[in-house]
Design an enzyme around this catalytic site. Structure first.
Site, PDB file in Angstrom:
ATOM      1  N   GLU A  39       0.931  -1.126   0.100  1.00 61.69           N
ATOM      2  CA  GLU A  39      -0.014  -0.061  -0.042  1.00 61.69           C
ATOM      3  C   GLU A  39       0.939   1.231   0.012  1.00 61.69           C
ATOM      4  O   GLU A  39       1.728   1.264   0.706  1.00 61.69           O
ATOM      5  CB  GLU A  39      -1.031   0.017   1.247  1.00 61.69           C
ATOM      6  CG  GLU A  39      -1.885   1.082   1.252  1.00 61.69           C
ATOM      7  CD  GLU A  39      -2.814   1.194   2.664  1.00 61.69           C
ATOM      8  OE1 GLU A  39      -3.765   1.833   2.520  1.00 61.69           O
ATOM      9  OE2 GLU A  39      -2.529   0.273   3.489  1.00 61.69           O
ATOM     10  N   LYS A 109     -10.017   2.476  -2.211  1.00 59.31           N
ATOM     11  CA  LYS A 109     -10.004   2.074  -0.915  1.00 59.31           C
ATOM     12  C   LYS A 109     -11.502   2.448  -0.240  1.00 59.31           C
ATOM     13  O   LYS A 109     -11.730   3.659  -0.591  1.00 59.31           O
ATOM     14  CB  LYS A 109      -8.926   2.718  -0.231  1.00 59.31           C
ATOM     15  CG  LYS A 109      -8.812   1.999   1.282  1.00 59.31           C
ATOM     16  CD  LYS A 109      -7.691   2.155   2.155  1.00 59.31           C
ATOM     17  CE  LYS A 109      -7.444   1.738   3.480  1.00 59.31           C
ATOM     18  NZ  LYS A 109      -6.203   2.192   4.355  1.00 59.31           N
ATOM     19  N   CYS A 150      -5.897  -2.940   2.672  1.00 56.49           N
ATOM     20  CA  CYS A 150      -5.614  -2.801   4.019  1.00 56.49           C
ATOM     21  C   CYS A 150      -6.933  -2.895   4.946  1.00 56.49           C
ATOM     22  O   CYS A 150      -7.482  -3.746   5.439  1.00 56.49           O
ATOM     23  CB  CYS A 150      -4.772  -1.413   4.259  1.00 56.49           C
ATOM     24  SG  CYS A 150      -3.920  -1.400   5.966  1.00 56.49           S
TER      25      CYS A 150
END
Length: 278
Positions: A39, A109, A150
């Site tokens: 990331e 995200k 994540c």
């Protein structure tokens, strides 16, 4: 399928970070099918950096990553980079490129990392980032894959949706920290692999104690049975792992979790409360 996870150190120089990725890929040989990165591998993971380093889709970094996938004839899950849209909104975006350089997937995200861990990490991505809202799967020569980033991995609903859309492998570029990493990194990815009955490929950046955000590292792969197939330490490096995708169908046949779901009862309803005043 042979996977190379690149756990890289991140500098403040975006071009240097991409050069580092390129040099690592040059040394992989010609028998790799999928390459993954972590990331925000092009800039230090800090909210103030994201708008500074953000580029539109098709920008300089995008073109460099596209060219790397085509040069090495691999699927490249190019970690994540800050993306800016025409309205000036900034996203934490993961691009996946095919062996011919075509863009196979783009994921923004979905769940922003806004946390305040007692005696631990404090971070608020929403200070500079906008959340995405699309569940993404994509087709490859090896079958359907999914991708998230994540903090998204803390929401099992997302993994179940990707599995229901056919994903056998779910990619997770990530940057867990020194509070959440030792507590949750391995168990979370193993449990997601187990519940979605797929392989989870979680790739982190390397640990650098001199940065304000210190990554846990420990890039790993978990199997549909929940086993830890491979795991790195915290240092920069490359992990090459062979996985057998037939394990996915085998596990799903033995434990028919996806087909046995009770969608007729998976809903919350108001319950009649007993009157205890009588």
């Amino acid at each position: 399928m042979r996977i190379a996870q690149l756990q890289t150190s991140v500098t403040t120089d975006k071009k240097e970070n991409i050069r580092n990725l390129s040099e690592l890929m040059d040394g992989l040989g010609d028998d790799i099918d999928l390459v993954t990165a972590g990331e925000m591998f092009t800039c230090p993971y800090n909210t103030v950096n994201f708008p500074v380093h953000a580029e539109p889709e098709g920008g300089e970094s995008w073109k460099a990553l596209q060219a790397l996938a085509a040069k090495h004839h691999v699927i490249l899950s190019a970690g994540t980079i800050p993306e800016v849209d025409e309205a000036g909104r900034v996203y934490n975006t993961a691009y996946v490129f095919g062996p011919d350089g075509s863009q196979l997937a783009k994921f923004r995200k979905m769940h922003l990392f806004d946390v305040d861990i007692e005696d631990g990490q404090v971070f608020h991505e929403s200070e500079t980032l906008t959340a995405g809202n699309e569940v993404v799967t994509f087709d490859t020569e090896f079958g359907t894959m999914g991708i998230c980033i994540c903090f998204d991995s803390r929401f099992p609903e997302l993994f179940r949706l990707m599995a229901l859309k056919g994903a056998k492998v779910i990619l997770v570029p990530a940057a867990f920290n020194m509070s959440t990493g030792p507590a949750h990194w391995a168990i979370l990815h193993r449990s997601n692999a187990l519940s979605a009955q797929c392989f989870v490929v979680a790739t982190s950046g390397a640990r650098d104690p001199d940065y304000s955000y210190v990554a846990w590292g420990h890039s790993l792969i978990a199997s549909p049975w929940g086993d830890l197939v491979a795991e790195m330490d915290e240092k920069p490096g490359i992990q090459i792992t062979d996985i057998n995708l037939s394990e996915v169908e085998s596990v799903r046949k033995q434990l028919p979790v996806l087909s046995a779901r009770r969608t007729d009862v998976y809903q919350l309803t108001e319950c009649n409360q007993m009157d205890t005043t009588a």
